[in-house]
Design a protein around this motif. Structure first.
Motif: not given
Lengths: 213, 514
Positions: A3-4, A7, A74, A138-141, A211, B155-163
Motif C-alpha cells: 500500500l505504501f 502510494t 483519495i 496543496f498536497f501537504r499543507d 481539503r 503535514r503528510p502528503h495527501l496520498l500518504v495521509l490517505d494510505a
C-alpha cells in the motif's frame, strides 16, 4: 508494505509531473528570449524540449489518473486532484503551442518591443512557477496554499499590464496594420500562459478550502 | 434436532445483528469509499467470529441478570422477537441496537411468565444507552481535535495521509469487529448457553469448548448478515446522518471501538480497579449508539452544520421503539408458542420463606418483622412474592430482590459422576476442586446453601470484601459459582403446596429454578 510502496510511487509521479510543468515554464521563457535574441539554434532546442516535456506531462497525467481510479485512492479528493492535474497540463500545452507559433509564423518583432516581450514571457513563466509551488503545497499543507496563490495573481496581473502596455505601444507606432495585429496576437499568445496559470490557481483555492474543512 | 430448530432464531438474530449493528463498524469506511464493501465484509466477519469465540463471555453476565429465560422454547421466542424487530428496523434503514431489542424481548418474557425484572440491571443498561453515545461523542471530539493538530503539524502528503487513513480504518474496523463479536455474541447466543447442544471438541491439540462452538456458530451467522444485507445500512451510516471526511470516518470508528472497549473489557476494569481508579460498568453496549454518538460529536465540532436532524430524529425514534416493539412482540409470540404450539416457554420456579431463609437473610443484614408473617407459603412466581413483600414488609427494592433470590427453591446434587465427566477442572483451583469433591453426595434445596457449604469447605470459595480491587476476583468467583449451580442442578423435585393460603403449585409439575 504494498500500500505504501504504491502510494510512494504515485506521490513521486505527481512530483515529477509538477517538475515537468515547472521546467516547461522555464523552457518557454528561455525559448521566447532565444527568439528575441535571434538565436535560432537555442530556440529550436527549446522547441524540441518543450514538446518532449509536454508529452511527458501527458503521459504522467494519464498514469496518475489510471492509478488513482484503479486503486480507488483519495476518494474524497480524487476529482479535485484529477482536475488539478488536467488544468495544470493545459498550462504546458499552451506554452508549447505559443512557442510553436513563434516557430511557424516567425513574427517580426521590432527591437523597441523586445523588452516588453521578454517581460511578458518572464511574468508568464513566474505565474507557472508560483502555481506549481502552490500545487505542491496543496498536497501537504492546504492551509498554506493561499500564501502562495497570491504570487500567481501578482504575475498574472503583471503579464496583463505588460501586455496592455505593449499593445498600446504597438498600435500607437507606425507599423502597418497587419504587422500590428500580428504582434498583438503574439502578445496575447504569451499572456495566455499566465491566464492558464491563473485558472489553475482559482481552482486550487477552492480545492484547498475543501481539503481544510 | 429440536435444539437446532430452536437455535435457528438465535442465528436469525445473529444475521439481523450482522445486517444492522456490525455494519456500523465499517459503515463510515465504506460510506466514504475508503474501503470496498467486500474487503470490509471479509475483515468484519473474520474478526467478529474471533471476538465471539475468544472473548465472548465477558458481557453475558449483566444481560443474564435481567431474568434468565429458563426454557428453550422461551429462548427461541425471545430471540425471534428481537430478530424480527431488528430486521424490521434494518428494512427501515435505521441503525438500532440489538441489545435494546433483546432486553425488550426478555422483559416481554418476564411479563408473560410473571418473573421479576431486576430494575437495577435495567437502569444500568438504560443509563448506558445514554452514556454510550455521549461518551463516544466526547471521545470523537477529543480524537478529532488531536488528529487535526497532528496532521497540521506533520503535514503528510495527501496520498500518504490517505494510505494511513485507509490502513487505520481497516485496523480499527477489525478491532471494532472483534469488540462487536465479543460484546454482542452474548446477545445472540447468550440465552441458549444453558441449553447448549454442543460438546467440547478436540483437534490438533486445541480444545474448543461447547460454549465456544456455540458462539462461533453465532459469529458465523453475524458474518453472513454482514455479507448479505449490511451494505445499504453501511451507506446510510457512512453518509446519511452527516457527510464525513475520511479522517472523520476514522475518528468515528476509533471512538466507537474505544467506547465498546471501555464498556466490555474486564481486563481494563481490573487494571483500573487495581490502581484505585473508577471503572466502567460491563454491560452489553450498542455499536449503533456509539457510532451515532461519535458522528454527532464530529457534527458538533463543526458547529452543528451538516447534521441531518430529520435522520437523527428517525434514529432516536428507532432506538426508543425497538425495546418496546420487541417486548410487545415477545409477549404475543410467547402466547402463541405457549397456547397454539403447546411449547413450554418457561419452567415454573417456586419460592418459600421459612426459618432457614429468615436466618440467611439476617446473616445478610436483612431483618423485617413482616417476613415471619409470610412464612411457609409456597409461591409459584416471583411477581406474587414481590407483591406480598411490598405489602407486608418495609424492605427496600434491592432487599426485596435478595429475599426473592434467597427464597427461591430448587434442587441441586453434588454428583461424583458430573464432577468426573462434565466439570471444567482446569478452570477451578485445586483447593476449589477439593472443596467441591468434599461435598459429593449432598443435596440442596437452595442455591445459597450450596454456596455456603463451599465457602465453609474452602476460603477460595469465599468472596473477598467488596472493593474496587476485589471486584474482578469476586466477579470471577460468582461466575464459577453460577457455573456450579447450573452443573449440579437436577431437573426434578416435587413440592406439594403446603401453605393454607399458598397458591397451587404449577399443574403438579416439578419446579426447577433457573
Amino acid at each position: 508494505m504494498p500500500l505504501f510502496k504504491s502510494t510512494q510511487m504515485l506521490a513521486t509521479q505527481i512530483d515529477e509531473f509538477l517538475d515537468t510543468v515547472a521546467e516547461g515554464g522555464i523552457v518557454f521563457k528561455d525559448g521566447v528570449h532565444a527568439y528575441l535574441d535571434g538565436d535560432r539554434g537555442r530556440f529550436d532546442e527549446r522547441i524540441l524540449a518543450i514538446v518532449a516535456l509536454e508529452h511527458r506531462a501527458d503521459d504522467l497525467s494519464k498514469a496518475i489518473e489510471t492509478h488513482l481510479y484503479r486503486n480507488s485512492l483519495i476518494p474524497e479528493h480524487r476529482g479535485d486532484v484529477l482536475g488539478l492535474l488536467e488544468t495544470t497540463d493545459t498550462i504546458i500545452d499552451t506554452a508549447k503551442t505559443s512557442l510553436l507559433q513563434f516557430s511557424v509564423e516567425q513574427p517580426g518583432i521590432p527591437p523597441e518591443f523586445a523588452a516588453d516581450f521578454r517581460n511578458l514571457a518572464a511574468a508568464s513563466a513566474g505565474a507557472i512557477e508560483a502555481v506549481v509551488i502552490s500545487a505542491r503545497v496543496f498536497f501537504r499543507d492546504p492551509e498554506a496554499v493561499k500564501d502562495h496563490l497570491f504570487k500567481v495573481t501578482h504575475y498574472e496581473r503583471e503579464a496583463d499590464a505588460v501586455s496592455d502596455s505593449l499593445k498600446r505601444k504597438v498600435f500607437a507606432g507606425g507599423l502597418d496594420l497587419a504587422h500590428k495585429i500580428h504582434l498583438r496576437y503574439f502578445a496575447l499568445n504569451v499572456e495566455k500562459v499566465s491566464d492558464r496559470a491563473k485558472e489553475v490557481a482559482d481552482r486550487l483555492a477552492i480545492y484547498a478550502i475543501k481539503r481544510s474543512i | 434436532m429440536g435444539v437446532f430448530l430452536f437455535l435457528s432464531s438465535g442465528l436469525f438474530l445473529g444475521w439481523s445483528l450482522g445486517a444492522n449493528d456490525a455494519a456500523n463498524v465499517f459503515g463510515t469506511a465504506v460510506g466514504t469509499r475508503m474501503v470496498r464493501f467486500r474487503t470490509a465484509a471479509v475483515v468484519c466477519s473474520v474478526f467478529i467470529v474471533l471476538g465471539a469465540v475468544i472473548s465472548g463471555a465477558g458481557a453475558a453476565h449483566t444481560l443474564g441478570r435481567l431474568g434468565a429465560v429458563n426454557a428453550l422454547a422461551g429462548s427461541f421466542t425471545v430471540a425471534l422477537s428481537a430478530a424480527l424487530t431488528t430486521y424490521w428496523m434494518t428494512r427501515l434503514k435505521l441503525p438500532v441496537s440489538t441489545s435494546q431489542a433483546i432486553v425488550g424481548a426478555i422483559i416481554g418474557w418476564n411479563f408473560y411468565t410473571s418473573a421479576v425484572t431486576d430494575a437495577s440491571s435495567l437502569t444500568k443498561i438504560v443509563t448506558t444507552w445514554i452514556a454510550c453515545p455521549l461518551l463516544s461523542a466526547a471521545v470523537a471530539v477529543v480524537m478529532m481535535v488531536a488528529l487535526r493538530f497532528a496532521v497540521g503539524r506533520l503535514r503528510p502528503h495527501l496520498l500518504v495521509l490517505d494510505a494511513w487513513t485507509r490502513l487505520g480504518l481497516l485496523a480499527v474496523g477489525a478491532f471494532g469487529s472483534y469488540s462487536l463479536g465479543a460484546n454482542n455474541i452474548a446477545n445472540v447466543m447468550g440465552v441458549f448457553v444453558p441449553d447448549n447442544p454442543f460438546r467440547d471438541v478436540e483437534f490438533g491439540g486445541f480444545t474448543l469448548s461447547g460454549g465456544q462452538l456455540l458462539f462461533a456458530l453465532g459469529g458465523i451467522a453475524i458474518g453472513v448478515g454482514v455479507f448479505t444485507y449490511s451494505e445499504r445500512v453501511m451507506r446510510t451510516v457512512g453518509g446519511g446522518l452527516l457527510r464525513l471526511s475520511p479522517l472523520a470516518a476514522l475518528v468515528v470508528v476509533l471512538a466507537q471501538s474505544v467506547t465498546l472497549f471501555l464498556f466490555a473489557s474486564e481486563g481494563l476494569q481490573h487494571a483500573l480497579a487495581s490502581r484505585g481508579l473508577p471503572t466502567f460498568p460491563l454491560v452489553p453496549v450498542s455499536s449503533s449508539q456509539a457510532v451515532i454518538g461519535a458522528i454527532i460529536g464530529i457534527g458538533v465540532l463543526r458547529g452543528g452544520r451538516g447534521i441531518r436532524y430529520g435522520v437523527l430524529g428517525e434514529i432516536s425514534l428507532g432506538w426508543a421503539a425497538t425495546p418496546v416493539l420487541a417486548g410487545a412482540l415477545a409477549f404475543v409470540l410467547l402466547f402463541v408458542v405457549d397456547n397454539v404450539f403447546d411449547q413450554q416457554v418457561s419452567r415454573p420456579v417456586a419460592y418459600r420463606i421459612d426459618q432457614a431463609v429468615i436466618a440467611e437473610l439476617e446473616a445478610r443484614g436483612i431483618r423485617d418483622q413482616g417476613l415471619a408473617g409470610l412464612e411457609g407459603r409456597l409461591r409459584t412466581n416471583s411477581v406474587r412474592l414481590k407483591h406480598d413483600l411490598r405489602e407486608s414488609t418495609k424492605l427496600k427494592p434491592d432487599q426485596i430482590l435478595t429475599v426473592i433470590e434467597v427464597a427461591r427453591l430448587g434442587a441441586w446434587r453434588v454428583d461424583a459422576a458430573v464432577i468426573a465427566t462434565e466439570l471444567d477442572r482446569e478452570w477451578l483451583t485445586s483447593e476449589q476442586l477439593h472443596a467441591v469433591r468434599s461435598l459429593v453426595g449432598r443435596d440442596y434445596r437452595r442455591s445459597w446453601e450450596l454456596r455456603r457449604d463451599l465457602a465453609a469447605a474452602s476460603a477460595e470459595w469465599r468472596p473477598r470484601p467488596a472493593s474496587t480491587v476485589n471486584r474482578v476476583h469476586n466477579k470471577e468467583l460468582e461466575k464459577k459459582l453460577e457455573y456450579l449451580e447450573t452443573l449440579f442442578q437436577v431437573a426434578e423435585t416435587r413440592e406439594s403446596p403446603d401453605g393454607a393460603s399458598g397458591e397451587p403449585a404449577d399443574a403438579g409439575a416439578g419446579f426447577v429454578p433457573r
